[in-house]
Design a protein around this motif. Structure first.
Motif, PDB file in Angstrom:
ATOM      1  N   PRO A 113       0.831  -1.211   0.000  1.00  0.00           N
ATOM      2  CA  PRO A 113       0.000   0.000   0.000  1.00  0.00           C
ATOM      3  C   PRO A 113       0.864   1.261   0.000  1.00  0.00           C
ATOM      4  CG  PRO A 113       0.058  -0.997   2.157  1.00  0.00           C
ATOM      5  CD  PRO A 113       0.831  -1.904   1.262  1.00  0.00           C
ATOM      6  N   ALA A 114       0.392   2.256  -0.684  1.00  0.00           N
ATOM      7  CA  ALA A 114       1.097   3.530  -0.759  1.00  0.00           C
ATOM      8  C   ALA A 114       2.543   3.330  -1.209  1.00  0.00           C
ATOM      9  CB  ALA A 114       1.037   4.276   0.567  1.00  0.00           C
ATOM     10  N   ASP A 115       2.754   2.454  -2.193  1.00  0.00           N
ATOM     11  CA  ASP A 115       4.073   2.205  -2.779  1.00  0.00           C
ATOM     12  C   ASP A 115       5.085   1.627  -1.810  1.00  0.00           C
ATOM     13  OD1 ASP A 115       3.479   3.038  -5.391  1.00  0.00           O
ATOM     14  OD2 ASP A 115       3.717   5.135  -4.833  1.00  0.00           O
ATOM     15  N   GLN A 142       4.816  -1.018 -13.875  1.00  0.00           N
ATOM     16  CA  GLN A 142       3.741  -0.032 -13.751  1.00  0.00           C
ATOM     17  C   GLN A 142       3.917   1.114 -14.751  1.00  0.00           C
ATOM     18  OE1 GLN A 142       3.308   2.117  -9.980  1.00  0.00           O
ATOM     19  NE2 GLN A 142       1.392   1.013  -9.789  1.00  0.00           N
ATOM     20  N   THR A 166       0.907   0.256 -17.025  1.00  0.00           N
ATOM     21  CA  THR A 166      -0.244   0.968 -16.474  1.00  0.00           C
ATOM     22  C   THR A 166      -0.260   2.388 -17.024  1.00  0.00           C
ATOM     23  OG1 THR A 166       0.028  -0.305 -14.454  1.00  0.00           O
ATOM     24  CG2 THR A 166      -1.505   1.523 -14.368  1.00  0.00           C
ATOM     25  N   ASN A 167       0.889   3.064 -16.906  1.00  0.00           N
ATOM     26  CA  ASN A 167       0.948   4.451 -17.370  1.00  0.00           C
ATOM     27  C   ASN A 167       1.280   4.567 -18.852  1.00  0.00           C
ATOM     28  OD1 ASN A 167       0.727   4.645 -14.675  1.00  0.00           O
ATOM     29  ND2 ASN A 167       2.490   5.971 -14.362  1.00  0.00           N
ATOM     30  N   GLU A 200      -3.389   6.359 -11.468  1.00  0.00           N
ATOM     31  CA  GLU A 200      -2.362   5.778 -10.605  1.00  0.00           C
ATOM     32  C   GLU A 200      -1.996   6.740  -9.476  1.00  0.00           C
ATOM     33  OE1 GLU A 200       1.679   5.524 -11.931  1.00  0.00           O
ATOM     34  OE2 GLU A 200       2.019   5.072  -9.823  1.00  0.00           O
ATOM     35  N   TYR A 231      -4.929   6.533  -6.891  1.00  0.00           N
ATOM     36  CA  TYR A 231      -5.039   5.412  -5.951  1.00  0.00           C
ATOM     37  C   TYR A 231      -3.852   5.365  -4.993  1.00  0.00           C
ATOM     38  CZ  TYR A 231      -2.476   2.333  -9.367  1.00  0.00           C
ATOM     39  OH  TYR A 231      -1.583   1.768 -10.232  1.00  0.00           O
ATOM     40  N   THR A 232      -2.720   5.894  -5.431  1.00  0.00           N
ATOM     41  CA  THR A 232      -1.599   5.983  -4.488  1.00  0.00           C
ATOM     42  C   THR A 232      -1.962   6.937  -3.347  1.00  0.00           C
ATOM     43  OG1 THR A 232      -0.113   5.647  -6.347  1.00  0.00           O
ATOM     44  CG2 THR A 232       0.869   6.420  -4.300  1.00  0.00           C
ATOM     45  N   HIS A 260      -4.181   5.247  -0.820  1.00  0.00           N
ATOM     46  CA  HIS A 260      -3.435   4.378   0.086  1.00  0.00           C
ATOM     47  C   HIS A 260      -2.673   5.184   1.122  1.00  0.00           C
ATOM     48  CE1 HIS A 260      -3.208   0.320  -2.236  1.00  0.00           C
ATOM     49  NE2 HIS A 260      -4.423   0.778  -2.102  1.00  0.00           N
ATOM     50  N   GLN A 261      -2.055   6.261   0.665  1.00  0.00           N
ATOM     51  CA  GLN A 261      -1.279   7.065   1.603  1.00  0.00           C
ATOM     52  C   GLN A 261      -2.172   7.640   2.686  1.00  0.00           C
ATOM     53  OE1 GLN A 261       0.347   9.639  -1.361  1.00  0.00           O
ATOM     54  NE2 GLN A 261       2.325   8.567  -1.411  1.00  0.00           N
TER      55      GLN A 261
END
Lengths: 319, 408
Positions: free
Chosen positions: A266-268, A279, A283-284, B374, B377-378, B381-382
């Motif tokens: 989560p959150a990288d 990604q 994705t991008n 992207e 959604y990051t 989560h943060q």
């Protein structure tokens, strides 16, 4: 093919200079030898050389979805590298890759060695158990990853139920959904997957340690630890180096486990260079930047591969 | 080496290195005559069978043999890019609507205006298939999000389904018990997570190209508050929408945010009595804004484009549209057909009501959408994990989104 056979010694022919016939024969021999290299060289060029070159080229291009269709991807110098090096995620995923790799390697090696030592003793069903321990290696990563996702679920995962009922924790551990625990979770899964590889190779290494040495050590009054320190460990060193180096190269590029378990989140928190590259590319759809990140990864893996090759060469010249 | 082959091999190289997503060959089997190929990702039922049925019907009606290539969702766009490079695109493509702009931007798709009959379609549906003012994709059915609730739980607690944000938060907190969360939703780190959050963002007046605005920050503050209250499990950060449905079916959530395509699966569950209402809005009287979901048909340019358009016209005919939407529990793309279907399937009503105001995710951002999604959604989560405050998380997302826009 008798003409091609390289005779070990022909002292009688030595003083006279080789006739043109003999020289032609020698050349044919050389050619025949070289021809055996051709398939592997072609294979390497086609399946490693070309993709890597293309990937390097791509990292200097502005490669977009349109480029796929019309083949037009203008070169943009170092723009892709500038973009990834100035991204906050670069430092973070590099650090994550280091943590993931080191933690996985240490744990895999330690547990693999412990199991290898354990299975050296003979006991009923020992070989059956040893075979069972190979299971993680045989399972597709997607399957083991999914199972770990269930095991580590915060609310209903078996791991938390066990920990709670043993009163080791007072609250369920958010394995996959907290940035503080997610790295541990993916490392645990990856270690489980990597243990068989370590165990098998180290077990093989142990087989080659002559048992007489242990007998002699026993006569000298060495205990279990003494035997390990002075016999097993030093004699296992070359094998250990191979295991660690190969493990390192595999782990640096690990991808599937993380993708299945956390998708880099989560959150990288579990974003590795490999998942980030994926990604960016898929994705991008920033293919140039994705290629740049994977090139960084290739360089890292290559450095360690060189270290490995040198170590092997040093090892061989010692013998 | 021609540029085309170079592009194809470069594509292969990218795949081989980045993820090895399966075989990557330049050699493709020639399609036999009188055959159309379709690429889609309806691997799950009931969509899988429904699509085969409809294509069989339309193939018969137009006199061609239609062959489906089905693959997991994540593989469709990479496959199409690869095919595009090798000039072996399928004759018909069914892709997720936010992916359409990037496919259309390659120039590989056939503009559909004047070639296929879209009279009487919802305006929002056609917008979702438009790139650069040109129609490239048409959906037979669309979907959106609504709130599902467990009738038995609500009855026992003497509660009514919530209609405003405040009610949602209170109800969710009240219904949270030991093994049951008040609300389940998907906050997974993929497009699915962004899509589920967008109603909260848009409903509050926020914007994808203004993620740092106060309205956007307020919506994220509210949304993460649901996690903070303990009303939503943090596991939602790892849940896809199908996982959310499973939690709901298993009785581990009293309410869930989910789409109409779940209706069939929920109906198949004996002993589950559920209701569906529109998503709660910030203040009474606001209109819910859901992102417009669903797949659009597109026709790649090529020798068989005319035949493909003919088949597409058949797929989009009111009759087939009705069947498709009924089998998939989608909202038909035409209001008149939708009205007919709701009579038969009243559960669809909240979804149908949402379609006119529904927003296509790519209207403002076009090809940049995936990068912004992207970043979004990051930020989710943060914010939920407490890594960053909602304001700072969105500010960072806005920065990322900006740089993605600049890159293009």
């Amino acid at each position: 093919m008798t003409t091609v056979v390289d005779r070990p010694a022909a002292p009688a022919a030595a003083p006279t200079p080789p006739t043109p016939d003999a020289r032609a024969a020698a050349r044919r021999t050389r050619l025949a030898r070289m021809s055996f290299y051709v398939p592997s060289v072609l294979y390497l060029l086609l399946f490693f050389g070309y993709p890597i070159t293309a990937n390097v080229v791509m990292s200097f291009q502005d490669y977009t979805v349109t480029s796929f269709y019309d083949g037009d991807a203008p070169f943009n110098g170092l723009a892709n590298y500038t973009a990834i090096f100035t991204d906050d995620l670069f430092g973070a995923s590099l650090w994550h890759t280091v943590v993931f790799t080191v933690a996985s390697l240490v744990a895999q090696f330690a547990l693999g060695l412990a199991l290898a030592l354990y299975f050296r003793r003979r006991f009923p069903l020992g070989s059956v158990l040893r075979a069972l321990l190979l299971l993680p290696w045989l399972l597709p990563l997607l399957v083991s990853g999914t199972v770990f996702r269930w095991l580590l679920d915060q609310d209903y995962g078996v791991v938390n139920q066990v920990l709670l009922s043993l009163h080791l924790v007072s609250d369920p551990v958010p394995w996959l959904v907290s940035p503080d625990h997610a790295m541990a979770a993916v490392v645990i899964a990856n270690v489980w997957i990597g243990i068989p590889f370590n165990m098998v190779i180290l077990y093989g290494g142990l087989q080659s340690v002559p048992p007489q040495l242990y007998e002699a050590a026993s006569l000298d009054g060495a205990g279990a630890w003494g035997k390990f320190r002075h016999i097993t460990w030093p004699l296992l060193r070359p094998v250990s180096a191979v295991v660690l180096m190969l493990g390192l190269i595999y782990t640096v590029k690990a991808f599937d486990v993380v993708m299945v378990l956390t998708q880099g989140g989560p959150a990288d928190a579990t974003q590795l260079l490999s998942t980030w590259s994926y990604q960016l590319s898929f994705t991008n759809l920033q293919f140039g930047q994705g290629a740049a990140v994977s090139n960084v990864l290739i360089v890292i893996a290559m450095v360690f591969a060189l270290v490995y090759l040198r170590a092997v060469r040093a090892e061989q010249s010692e013998r | 080496m021609s540029t085309r082959i170079r592009a194809a091999t470069a594509a292969c190289a990218a795949f081989a290195l980045s993820a090895t997503l399966g075989g990557c060959g330049l050699i493709t089997a020639e399609t036999p005559p009188n055959t159309l190929t379709v690429a889609d990702y309806y691997t799950a039922e009931p969509g899988n069978t429904a699509l085969t049925e409809i294509l069989k019907t339309c193939g018969r009606a137009t006199g061609v043999h239609v062959v489906r290539e089905v693959m997991p969702r994540a593989q469709l766009v990479p496959k199409l890019l690869r095919d595009g490079a090798a000039r072996t695109l399928p004759d018909l493509v069914l892709s997720d609507n936010p992916d359409l702009p990037k496919l259309a931007s390659t120039g590989a798709l056939l503009p559909l205006k004047g070639r296929t009959d879209t009279a009487g379609f919802y305006k929002s549906v056609l917008e979702a298939g438009t790139y650069d003012g040109e129609l490239y994709g048409v959906a037979p059915g669309v979907n959106g999000l609504a709130l599902f609730y467990d009738k038995a739980v609500f009855k026992k607690a003497g509660l009514e389904p919530p209609t405003t944000w405040k009610e949602l938060r209170d109800t969710a907190a009240e219904l949270t018990e030991r093994h049951r969360y008040g609300l389940a939703l998907s906050a997974v780190g993929t497009e699915e997570g962004s899509w589920q959050y967008e109603p909260f963002l848009w409903g509050n007046g926020g914007d994808l190209d203004g993620l740092g605005s106060k309205a956007s920050v307020d919506s994220l503050t509210y949304w993460s508050g649901l996690f903070g209250d303990g009303s939503v499990s943090k596991s939602a950060l790892n849940w896809q929408q199908s996982d959310v449905a499973e939690q709901f079916i298993g009785g581990h959530a009293a309410m869930m945010v989910n789409g109409s395509w779940q209706l069939a699966a929920l109906d198949a569950e004996k002993g589950l009595d559920y209701g569906v209402v529109p998503l709660p809005v910030p203040e009474r009287g606001d209109t819910p804004v859901t992102p417009l979901g669903g797949e659009v048909w597109a026709v790649p340019k090529g020798e068989r484009q005319d035949k493909a358009t003919e088949v597409l016209d058949c797929v989009l005919s009111p009759r087939n549209m009705y069947d498709w939407a009924r089998l998939r529990a989608d909202v038909p793309a035409r209001p008149d057909v939708a009205k007919r279907l709701v009579k038969r399937q009243p559960d669809l009503a909240p979804f149908v009501a949402g379609v006119p105001a529904a927003r296509a995710r790519t209207t403002e951002l076009g090809t940049v959408y995936p990068a912004v999604s992207e970043a979004l959604y990051t930020a989710l989560h943060q914010s939920v994990t407490g890594t960053l405050s909602p304001a700072r998380a969105l500010k960072a997302a806005q920065r990322d989104a900006r740089s993605a826009v600049d890159d293009h």
